[in-house]
Design an enzyme around this catalytic site. Structure first.
Site, mmCIF file in Angstrom:
data_model
loop_
_atom_site.group_PDB
_atom_site.id
_atom_site.type_symbol
_atom_site.label_atom_id
_atom_site.label_comp_id
_atom_site.label_asym_id
_atom_site.label_seq_id
_atom_site.Cartn_x
_atom_site.Cartn_y
_atom_site.Cartn_z
ATOM 1 N N GLY A 1 25.247 -9.752 81.780
ATOM 2 C CA GLY A 1 26.402 -9.725 82.540
ATOM 3 C C GLY A 1 26.612 -8.116 82.754
ATOM 4 N N ASN A 2 25.947 -7.364 81.914
ATOM 5 C CA ASN A 2 26.297 -5.887 82.023
ATOM 6 C C ASN A 2 25.316 -5.226 83.124
ATOM 7 O OD1 ASN A 2 28.173 -5.266 79.954
ATOM 8 N ND2 ASN A 2 26.454 -5.610 78.652
ATOM 9 N N LYS B 1 33.574 -11.820 67.860
ATOM 10 C CA LYS B 1 33.208 -11.185 69.008
ATOM 11 C C LYS B 1 34.342 -10.585 69.754
ATOM 12 C CE LYS B 1 30.104 -12.453 72.677
ATOM 13 N NZ LYS B 1 28.526 -12.229 72.323
ATOM 14 N N LYS C 1 25.240 -15.777 75.450
ATOM 15 C CA LYS C 1 24.048 -16.445 76.513
ATOM 16 C C LYS C 1 22.934 -16.122 76.395
ATOM 17 C CE LYS C 1 22.691 -12.519 79.048
ATOM 18 N NZ LYS C 1 23.179 -11.565 78.091
ATOM 19 N N LYS D 1 19.484 -10.853 71.406
ATOM 20 C CA LYS D 1 18.270 -11.068 72.361
ATOM 21 C C LYS D 1 16.973 -11.219 71.653
ATOM 22 C CE LYS D 1 20.104 -8.138 76.077
ATOM 23 N NZ LYS D 1 20.696 -9.078 76.612
HETATM 24 P P1 ADP Z 1 23.492 -7.779 78.296
HETATM 25 O O1 ADP Z 1 24.601 -7.943 79.138
HETATM 26 O O2 ADP Z 1 22.309 -7.894 79.228
HETATM 27 O O3 ADP Z 1 23.552 -9.052 77.312
HETATM 28 P P2 ADP Z 1 24.168 -5.879 75.902
HETATM 29 O O4 ADP Z 1 24.813 -4.869 76.140
HETATM 30 O O5 ADP Z 1 24.393 -7.215 75.303
HETATM 31 O O6 ADP Z 1 23.699 -6.355 77.663
HETATM 32 O O7 ADP Z 1 22.505 -5.684 75.544
HETATM 33 C C1 ADP Z 1 21.831 -4.666 76.295
HETATM 34 C C2 ADP Z 1 22.022 -3.283 75.737
HETATM 35 O O8 ADP Z 1 21.502 -3.211 74.217
HETATM 36 C C3 ADP Z 1 21.409 -1.988 76.162
HETATM 37 O O9 ADP Z 1 22.369 -1.454 77.328
HETATM 38 C C4 ADP Z 1 21.490 -1.148 74.927
HETATM 39 O O10 ADP Z 1 22.656 -0.115 74.972
HETATM 40 C C5 ADP Z 1 21.663 -1.736 73.719
HETATM 41 N N1 ADP Z 1 20.613 -1.815 72.750
HETATM 42 C C6 ADP Z 1 20.766 -1.710 71.232
HETATM 43 N N2 ADP Z 1 19.807 -1.384 70.510
HETATM 44 C C7 ADP Z 1 18.759 -1.229 71.573
HETATM 45 C C8 ADP Z 1 17.333 -1.013 71.375
HETATM 46 N N3 ADP Z 1 16.592 -0.798 70.352
HETATM 47 N N4 ADP Z 1 16.763 -0.890 72.500
HETATM 48 C C9 ADP Z 1 17.212 -1.176 73.885
HETATM 49 N N5 ADP Z 1 18.611 -1.212 74.073
HETATM 50 C C10 ADP Z 1 19.301 -1.420 73.044
HETATM 51 MG MG MG Z 2 24.601 -9.006 75.693
#
Ligand code: ADP
Ligand code: MG
Length: 323
Positions: free
Chosen positions: A9-10, A122, A204, A262
């Protein structure tokens, strides 16, 4: 091959950007261009996040003086599926995808007894001061929690069990349709003989993993706004981890609200299917599939071998926490 892709989403609305429709559509078009080559060659299911979008709708609903109560989260989740699904289906066609493309609103079954309901964790929506938070809790029955020095609404994030529409998705994909579904993790419902929407947001990435397992997908791609999973993330020494072995994940630690789910989604998919999963940038989708970009998660190293590791997290034990 059959591929399930989850778009962040980001990545569809960059942090700090205005949530204008035109801004988001611009990002969706870029995502569609990145996905079009995969759609041409493979069976493709596209899931997407909705964090920023559902936060916006919740705020609008809360501020609408004509409503007795703000719209419930399952319904707002369905709204975001319609909006983002519409943009994606349109943009995939405009990006040259010749196969049929269909965006569907789907429901994700969760357990009414999921402990997450008793402990909402959350964060969604904006920050409030203590007085505002107390008033909103009283008015709307919301649970509020401290987020740093501010207060925010917290909602339950129960485990996704299955998609109500799983069979239909399977039929569509097998028939050659590119399916957009499970947006925002799917509208959360409980099934006690009747389907009922619940006040929650499903992750998601975890829903995408559950769907990819159910569809016996060959690959799960989690596309986000970073090029790879990093060691020493955010520090001057940070470096991309090209490979992560599921056997080593228990020794690594990732934030519960972002990278944690993830990694957990990849772990579940790899454990259940024996296939590999990828985490990386939206624009690297093809490279991620080929294993030349981003982070590949799988059973990659021979027994006793080494792959990547994250700083300060080798204390052992199950440290990855889903959101
Ligand atoms: P999405 O909307 O894709 O789910 P999230 O914000 O939930 O995005 O997850 C992606 C984010 O995870 C990245 O923008 C980064 O800030 C964060 N992040 C945390 N730990 C890590 C890591 N070890 N390596 C890369 N990104 C990380
Ligand atoms: Mg996310």
């Amino acid at each position: 091959m059959r591929i399930v892709v989850a778009l962040g989403g980001n990545a569809l609305l960059l942090r700090g950007e205005r949530a204008d429709a035109s801004v988001q559509l611009h990002h969706v078009e870029a995502a569609a261009r990145a996905l079009a080559p995969l759609a041409a060659e493979h069976e493709l299911v596209v899931c997407h996040g909705n964090g920023p979008q559902i936060g916006l709708l919740a705020l609008e609903s809360e501020a609408d003086p004509s409503l007795t109560r703000p719209y419930p989260l399952d319904t707002l989740g369905a709204e975001t599926q319609g909006m983002i699904g519409y943009w994606l289906a349109q943009s995939l066609r405009n990006a040259g995808v010749r196969k049929p493309v269909l965006a569907v609103v789907t429901q994700t079954v969760v357990d009414a007894a999921d402990p997450a309901f008793a402990e909402p964790t959350k964060f969604i929506g904006p920050i409030y001061d203590r007085a505002q938070a107390d008033r909103l809790a009283e008015l709307n029955g919301w649970t509020m929690a401290a987020d740093g020095s501010h207060w925010r609404r917290v909602v339950a994030s129960p485990e996704p069990l299955r998609l109500v529409e799983q069979e239909s998705v399977e039929q569509l994909v097998s028939g050659g349709t590119i399916v957009v579904c499970a947006g925002g993790g799917g509208a959360p419902v409980v099934d006690d003989g009747q389907l009922r929407g619940v006040e929650a947001v499903v992750d998601k990435d975890l829903t995408s993993a559950a769907l990819a397992i159910a569809l016996k997908a060959d690959h799960l791609l989690l596309l986000t706004d970073v090029p790879a999973v990093m060691s020493d993330y955010g520090m001057p020494t940070e470096e991309p981890l090209h490979h992560l072995d599921v056997a080593e994940l228990g020794h690594l630690s990732f934030p519960a609200g972002s990278m944690g789910p993830k990694i957990e989604a990849c772990r579940r998919f790899v454990e259940a299917t024996g296939s590999t999963a990828g985490i990386g940038a939206l624009t690297d989708a093809a490279g991620l599939l080929a294993g030349t970009a981003g982070t590949t998660v799988g059973r990659l190293t021979p027994r006793g071998g080494r792959s990547g590791s994250c700083t300060g997290s080798s204390s052992g034990g199950p440290v990855i926490v889903g959101s």
